[in-house]
Design a protein around this motif. Sequence first.
Motif, PDB file in Angstrom:
ATOM      1  N   UNK A 290       0.832  -1.207   0.000  1.00 27.33           N
ATOM      2  CA  UNK A 290       0.000   0.000   0.000  1.00 27.33           C
ATOM      3  C   UNK A 290       0.864   1.254   0.000  1.00 27.33           C
ATOM      4  N   UNK A 291       1.943   1.213   0.774  1.00 29.29           N
ATOM      5  CA  UNK A 291       2.818   2.370   0.864  1.00 29.29           C
ATOM      6  C   UNK A 291       3.528   2.624  -0.468  1.00 29.29           C
ATOM      7  N   UNK A 292       3.796   1.563  -1.202  1.00 29.78           N
ATOM      8  CA  UNK A 292       4.418   1.725  -2.517  1.00 29.78           C
ATOM      9  C   UNK A 292       3.553   2.552  -3.446  1.00 29.78           C
ATOM     10  N   UNK A 293       2.241   2.365  -3.372  1.00 30.25           N
ATOM     11  CA  UNK A 293       1.305   3.160  -4.187  1.00 30.25           C
ATOM     12  C   UNK A 293       1.376   4.630  -3.778  1.00 30.25           C
ATOM     13  N   UNK A 294       1.464   4.863  -2.456  1.00 32.84           N
ATOM     14  CA  UNK A 294       1.571   6.227  -1.938  1.00 32.84           C
ATOM     15  C   UNK A 294       2.855   6.886  -2.436  1.00 32.84           C
ATOM     16  N   UNK A 295       3.952   6.171  -2.337  1.00 26.36           N
ATOM     17  CA  UNK A 295       5.257   6.714  -2.737  1.00 26.36           C
ATOM     18  C   UNK A 295       5.233   7.126  -4.202  1.00 26.36           C
ATOM     19  N   UNK A 296       4.687   6.275  -5.050  1.00 25.55           N
ATOM     20  CA  UNK A 296       4.630   6.585  -6.481  1.00 25.55           C
ATOM     21  C   UNK A 296       3.803   7.838  -6.733  1.00 25.55           C
ATOM     22  N   UNK A 297       2.683   7.976  -6.029  1.00 27.91           N
ATOM     23  CA  UNK A 297       1.827   9.150  -6.202  1.00 27.91           C
ATOM     24  C   UNK A 297       2.496  10.418  -5.700  1.00 27.91           C
TER      25      UNK A 297
END
Length: 316
Positions: A290-297
């Motif tokens: 989930x955090x990976x999605x945040x980082x990309x955004x």
Amino acid sequence: MATDHKKIAIIGTNKLSTNYAFALMNQQQNVEVCFVAEKKALPLKDLDYGAYFKPKTQLTTGNFTECRNATMIVFTHDPFVATEDMQQASSVVRKYVNQWMESGFQGICVVATPQSEIVAHWIMKFSGLAEEKIIALGTMLDTAYLRSELGRHFQVNARNAHAYMIGSTLELGVPVWSRAYIGGRPIMSYIMENPERYSFEKLEPITKQIRELPSEALAEDRLFDYSIALGLVELTTTILHDENIILTVGVYVEKQFGMEAGFMSVPAIIGATGVKSIVPLTLSDNEQKQLGIVVASLEKAAQAGLPNEGGKTRGV
């Protein structure tokens, strides 16, 4: 704590900034609060009269030269208020940053705006300030809401609920259930012992509620100004008194939590020099995903506001 004069320069005259100043006055903080504004708005005059009853906090107004000897700048101006274009928004931030840096400001900058992690990233790029001197309010309020709701859910005082919302504000906040505790006991153990009463399915509405706060009528497309103001006072006090408290705020992260380099909300120790250190967290595989999605955004949105990087995507 040193007893020398402390000065806070507030950039942005709006409901949040006046609520923040009012909260500082009520706590009898022994500081000078300077509103950097083109003209003295009516709410400021109201606060000025009220200062008679709370004389420890001195209220002043001035121009950007007042930032020169400020201990801290609190940036509350919403750069997205008239645009969704990231380069237009970042140009607004750059305009303000240039003016306070020209004054010779070398203090700590606290960012209390929508998309505060992204705005903090721009401020670092435009100002040249050391990254530890820039702190975004980030998910500090989201974490407070999470702990309050967990207290209600487990029927304990919210101070006995220890959990974090990390990543980014609102829609992309990640609850760290694997490191959540009630009274020192992992939430996982409550679920395993009494699955009929406790489950992640029953906890999900809490996260959903936090993410949907901006849609509530009183929110005016943002988190509530009163709770933000109180959170800002907590952060301010932590810095001014060198309290070394762990807060979930937007800080510069490099090669941690899956981020190459940029601002995101994670637990960090905050004191008089700003960000003293980041608290490492061992996340579950799902939380890291989930955090990976945040980082990309976050990375996409922050770069969209920088020159020659595009600029039509609002991001998080």
